[in-house]
Enzyme design. Structure first.
Site, short mmCIF file in Angstrom:
data_model
loop_
_atom_site.label_atom_id
_atom_site.label_comp_id
_atom_site.label_asym_id
_atom_site.label_seq_id
_atom_site.Cartn_x
_atom_site.Cartn_y
_atom_site.Cartn_z
N HIS A 267 36.27 -94.06 39.54
CA HIS A 267 37.10 -95.10 40.19
C HIS A 267 38.60 -94.84 40.04
O HIS A 267 39.41 -95.63 40.48
CB HIS A 267 36.74 -96.45 39.57
CG HIS A 267 37.32 -97.63 40.30
ND1 HIS A 267 37.15 -97.82 41.66
CD2 HIS A 267 38.05 -98.69 39.88
CE1 HIS A 267 37.76 -98.93 42.03
NE2 HIS A 267 38.32 -99.48 40.97
O1 LIG Z 1 36.64 -106.13 42.37
C1 LIG Z 1 37.25 -105.31 43.08
O2 LIG Z 1 36.97 -105.11 44.27
C2 LIG Z 1 38.42 -104.56 42.49
C3 LIG Z 1 38.15 -104.04 41.12
C4 LIG Z 1 39.36 -103.41 40.51
O3 LIG Z 1 40.46 -103.60 40.97
C5 LIG Z 1 39.18 -102.62 39.32
C6 LIG Z 1 40.21 -101.87 38.86
C7 LIG Z 1 40.27 -101.32 37.57
C8 LIG Z 1 41.38 -100.59 37.20
O4 LIG Z 1 42.12 -99.95 38.07
C9 LIG Z 1 41.83 -100.49 35.84
O5 LIG Z 1 41.24 -101.14 34.98
O6 LIG Z 1 42.78 -99.76 35.58
#
Ligand SMILES: O=C(O)CCC(=O)/C=C/C=C(\O)C(=O)O
EC number: 3.7.1.14
Length: 287
Positions: A267
């Site tokens: 991700h």
């Molecule tokens: O729920 C969603 O569609 C978005 C999830 C989300 O923004 C997760 C991001 C996590 C990170 O970028 C982080 O913890 O750095």
């Protein structure tokens, strides 16, 4: 003469944003100088911030002559906390418009990670004249996946971490966050944990927000055709938080878009494949 090193402390700034009923002190990092500005919007994980998400991506853009603004969204890092019972994507878009107004920036390219991608699309729909190009990475719209049950395993662990902010839950989230967990150091875990625990109000307000409105990120799919901005969509093939078919929905809907999929990537494409990511973004923004 060598360029001064860019640090979080030396670029840290605050602006007060008043928009409608909102009155928020917003933190941002202001890096480099240039006629063109790139705004970077972070994701929604606990302890996230512009600096934590994008520290591997700032310098190449600054060296190429861009001004880079990292905005900490309301509810993260040193920005004011908030309970959001509506669309968090739109809340972030409204606050970003306020920040650009405060800084006298007429138009900016927006690079968004996950929630930041959802928020970049919300901004482009609300303020099309203020957008240059868009880079959407692991985000761009909420909505269901054709192939992956929602909420995804990653989002379930993320929400569990908000409810119980322990090092064990942080590690459980991070182990499915990136493809190659060998890159995750104890130092990184500790920095994340410290960020989270420094602002328990943010953690509590995120949980309250989810209770008030479980769908914080609306599905913009039906409106994507309204966005004319050139858009680079980037995804990790093994993203276990926001599934890759969301990227396919984005390129299907955005008329001026292209998609790059990194294999062996979770991700956090901007961090996991930083060098190639930076080259691709620079090429996209300068041609
Ligand atoms: O729920 C969603 O569609 C978005 C999830 C989300 O923004 C997760 C991001 C996590 C990170 O970028 C982080 O913890 O750095």
């Amino acid at each position: 003469m060598t360029a001064p090193t860019i640090t979080e402390a030396s670029t840290s700034q605050f602006a007060r944003i008043n928009a409608g009923e909102l009155d928020l002190l917003i933190h941002y990092n202001d890096c480099g100088q240039g006629d063109e500005t790139v705004v970077m919007l972070h994701g929604s994980g606990p302890g996230a911030s512009g600096w934590a998400n994008f520290n591997r991506n700032i310098e190449p853009l600054v060296a190429a002559g861009f001004r880079v603004i990292l905005m900490d969204c309301p509810g993260w890092s040193k920005s004011d906390s908030i309970v959001c019972d509506g669309s968090r994507s739109d809340l972030n878009a409204i606050v970003l418009k306020g920040l650009l107004d405060a800084l006298g920036i007429e138009k900016a390219h927006i690079l968004g990670n996950s929630m930041g991608g959802h928020s970049a699309v919300a901004f482009a729909l609300r303020y099309p004249q203020r957008v240059g190009k868009l880079v959407l990475m692991g985000g761009g719209t909420g909505g269901a996946s054709l192939f992956t049950p929602m909420p995804t395993e990653g989002i379930k662990r993320l929400q569990g971490l908000y409810r119980e902010p322990t090092i064990e839950n942080l590690k459980a989230m991070m182990e499915i966050f990136v493809f190659d967990t060998g890159d995750l150091t104890e130092e990184l875990f500790q920095a994340r944990l410290d960020n989270m625990l420094a602002r328990r109000d943010h953690l509590e307000n995120f949980v309250k927000s989810l209770q008030a409105n479980p769908k914080q990120f609306p599905d913009f799919s039906p409106r994507l055709g309204e966005i004319n901005a050139e858009t680079l969509v980037i995804w990790g093939r093994q993203d276990r938080f926001v599934p890759m078919d969301t990227g396919l929905r984005l390129v299907a809907g955005l008329p001026n878009s292209e998609l790059h999929v990194f294999n062996r990537c979770g991700h956090w494409a901007q961090w996991e494949h930083a060098d190639k990511f930076n080259r691709m973004v620079l090429d996209f923004l300068t041609h």
